[in-house]
Design a protein around this motif. Structure first.
Motif, PDB file in Angstrom:
ATOM      1  N   CYS A 175       0.831  -1.197   0.000  1.00 51.66           N
ATOM      2  CA  CYS A 175       0.000   0.000   0.000  1.00 51.66           C
ATOM      3  C   CYS A 175       0.867   1.249   0.000  1.00 51.66           C
ATOM      4  O   CYS A 175       1.897   1.307   0.665  1.00 51.66           O
ATOM      5  CB  CYS A 175      -0.881   0.029   1.254  1.00 51.66           C
ATOM      6  SG  CYS A 175      -2.117  -1.281   1.304  1.00 51.66           S
ATOM      7  N   ASP A 176       0.446   2.253  -0.748  1.00 46.34           N
ATOM      8  CA  ASP A 176       1.019   3.585  -0.578  1.00 46.34           C
ATOM      9  C   ASP A 176      -0.135   4.564  -0.528  1.00 46.34           C
ATOM     10  O   ASP A 176      -1.282   4.160  -0.366  1.00 46.34           O
ATOM     11  CB  ASP A 176       2.022   3.917  -1.685  1.00 46.34           C
ATOM     12  CG  ASP A 176       1.378   3.899  -3.049  1.00 46.34           C
ATOM     13  OD1 ASP A 176       0.132   3.893  -3.132  1.00 46.34           O
ATOM     14  OD2 ASP A 176       2.118   3.889  -4.035  1.00 46.34           O
ATOM     15  N   GLU A 177       0.168   5.855  -0.646  1.00 43.85           N
ATOM     16  CA  GLU A 177      -0.889   6.860  -0.512  1.00 43.85           C
ATOM     17  C   GLU A 177      -2.019   6.661  -1.510  1.00 43.85           C
ATOM     18  O   GLU A 177      -3.173   6.936  -1.231  1.00 43.85           O
ATOM     19  CB  GLU A 177      -0.318   8.258  -0.719  1.00 43.85           C
ATOM     20  CG  GLU A 177       0.265   8.839   0.546  1.00 43.85           C
ATOM     21  CD  GLU A 177       0.729  10.257   0.305  1.00 43.85           C
ATOM     22  OE1 GLU A 177       0.191  10.909  -0.601  1.00 43.85           O
ATOM     23  OE2 GLU A 177       1.635  10.699   1.025  1.00 43.85           O
ATOM     24  N   GLY A 179      -3.018   3.778  -3.012  1.00 43.14           N
ATOM     25  CA  GLY A 179      -3.827   2.578  -2.869  1.00 43.14           C
ATOM     26  C   GLY A 179      -2.990   1.364  -2.562  1.00 43.14           C
ATOM     27  O   GLY A 179      -1.809   1.469  -2.242  1.00 43.14           O
TER      28      GLY A 179
END
Lengths: 191, 191, 191, 191
Positions: A175-177, A179
């Motif tokens: 996950c990152d900012e 999604g």
């Protein structure tokens, strides 16, 4: 409703900036036109109205939508001069054509602003491909609604499309900012 | 392009939440359908994807656009249970129907996620009135573009409209966060 | 005021996450302690409280300020389990130690939450170097005020400093989002 | 470090706005002074620097911290005139005193800007109670760090405090944007 389907009032322009030659609604016939009426010292114009107009310009094809600024000064005339406006457009990286609204008589509202019955700035006007005013918003209008309103006008006479998106880079699992990426995408992707 | 114009894959649903009865794409035929695939512990879904789906629901008429959530869990299965999802939907005030994606075999991707070839969450899918998948976005999609894409689908077979805006109060002269009001609006306003 | 200068209530902890060994206020004596009480399904905690606690951790030296999370579940016990919390901390990249507040008797408030008289989540508590509770905020507290409150406590007994900032790259002349660079800086710069 | 502990350079001011009488660093001795150097057509100043200076003014006691604007024009001199600045301060509701930086010789940088070795705008300078420059930031500085830096200077010679917060209304049980309220707060609250 039918009252709106008359031709939009003509623009009364003292001077054009960011434009090689003078524009007019007649010359833009066939495209949807977005007019962003603003003042360079209007905080809501600087923080919301003008950035939104820039997003419209980046999102739709130029062949479908023309974005025009209209500098309708009704206060602080000594501060919001054409020279100051030029510096403002440069610093805020505003690249679309901007019309300086023609001064009203006896210090009244600028002529285009008066002809459109605008209540203040920012005001956003949408004109259809046939040159008829179809929407006018004073203050904030959400992007989602605006995108829909513009596309409704684009779609009236031909199938419009938004500009192709920049392809997103393939994301690594996790996950990152933006999604969460699945480890192994499967199945038939849309092409 | 023609590849996308086949019918959208069917939804494989273990359970519906926020829905009086089971839904299916067949039952939604005739409306544009937005599927918001998410996981309750996916930060980008919580901060961007789900709020955007809620804005779509508030902006368009229900007769034109159906908004559906799809909980496609591909990690942290012990944490993202149906019970936890129910609490999540309650706390985040998510009112649209949410389908729990059917688990994949042997711990693979959930079945609907796999059938759609989704890369991860959030993924937003648009299905036209005839049940064909027309757009699929992984990650962020700007509101302006999404509003346009939805309206393009609404407009294909009938004239769609956005829901009527709440009338703005008449503004007093002067500037506030939203904009600057002119002292005496003149001319013919659009009606 | 004097009422606050008693020792802060002890933490009642069912379990520690992100911690090699159990912590206690006694063991943290000598440093300022920030306790961020939260629930993983509390929207305001996710969007404001926890990111702020992370900023505090990145801004101040660890030798000056200890940041601790306190998971004080008073609703949705089935959803906000330790297993779910662990997944949540992983996905939201929360690296500071988190205490699971000990359950209250007969389904009442968790024990630490009750001992501190917290009204809900998020609640931020500041404890001074001598272990005394000095501030407690329910809901949002602006960064500017929080930075000042923390530094006031740091400065009581020794001169505290914020962590050194990453040096900004020298900017080319012109304006960008961050600001406008002058063409030729002159004079004596501070070192 | 010792280099910074000389007296801050004097302000060279062509004119004061929002001030009943001329100010000087000497007259402000005994208080922490924040100088916000800006240009009215600098986007980063308008969106970040000046709002931050206003927050500082609202957060700290006037007896502790004096906030001063410094209009340091190094480009677009025809646009950023004192008349335009006055309109700008009015529209953006900037109430703190603003010094117009004295023009440089031969079109060079304004005199105060040059004396401080500023690289551009916005630049934020902190001066301690004894009139010594202690920090200078070009571009963005996070609120949390700034709050800490200001309080470190306030606390050097007396115990400073932030202005009392407006009491939050008692919250009803349930979650809203700010957080989740517990049904029955128990235990001893801090007073």
């Amino acid at each position: 409703m039918t009252a709106q389907l008359r031709p939009a009032p003509a623009l009364h322009v003292a001077r054009w900036l960011n434009a090689a030659e003078s524009l007019s609604l007649d010359r833009l016939r066939g495209r949807v036109v977005l007019i962003e009426a603003f003042q360079m010292l209007c905080p809501g114009c600087v923080s919301h109205g003008l950035p939104q107009a820039q997003r419209v310009r980046e999102t739709f094809r130029e062949a479908d939508v023309a974005v025009i600024g209209l500098h309708s000064v009704f206060e602080h005339h000594d501060a919001q001069t054409p020279v100051a406006l030029e510096a403002f457009l440069h610093e805020y990286r505003i690249g679309f054509p901007v019309a300086v609204d023609a001064p009203g008589e006896n210090g009244g509202l600028p002529r285009t602003m008066a002809a459109y019955g605008m209540q203040g700035t920012p005001t956003l006007v949408l004109i259809d491909r046939q040159g008829r005013r179809r929407a006018q918003h004073f203050g904030l209008v959400p992007d989602l609604r605006l995108g829909a309103e513009i596309m409704a006008l684009i779609a009236e006479h031909e199938v419009g499309t938004v500009a192709p998106e920049t392809a997103a880079d393939a994301a690594a699992p996790g996950c990152d900012e933006a999604g969460c990426s699945a480890p192994e995408p499967q199945g038939d992707r849309p092409t």
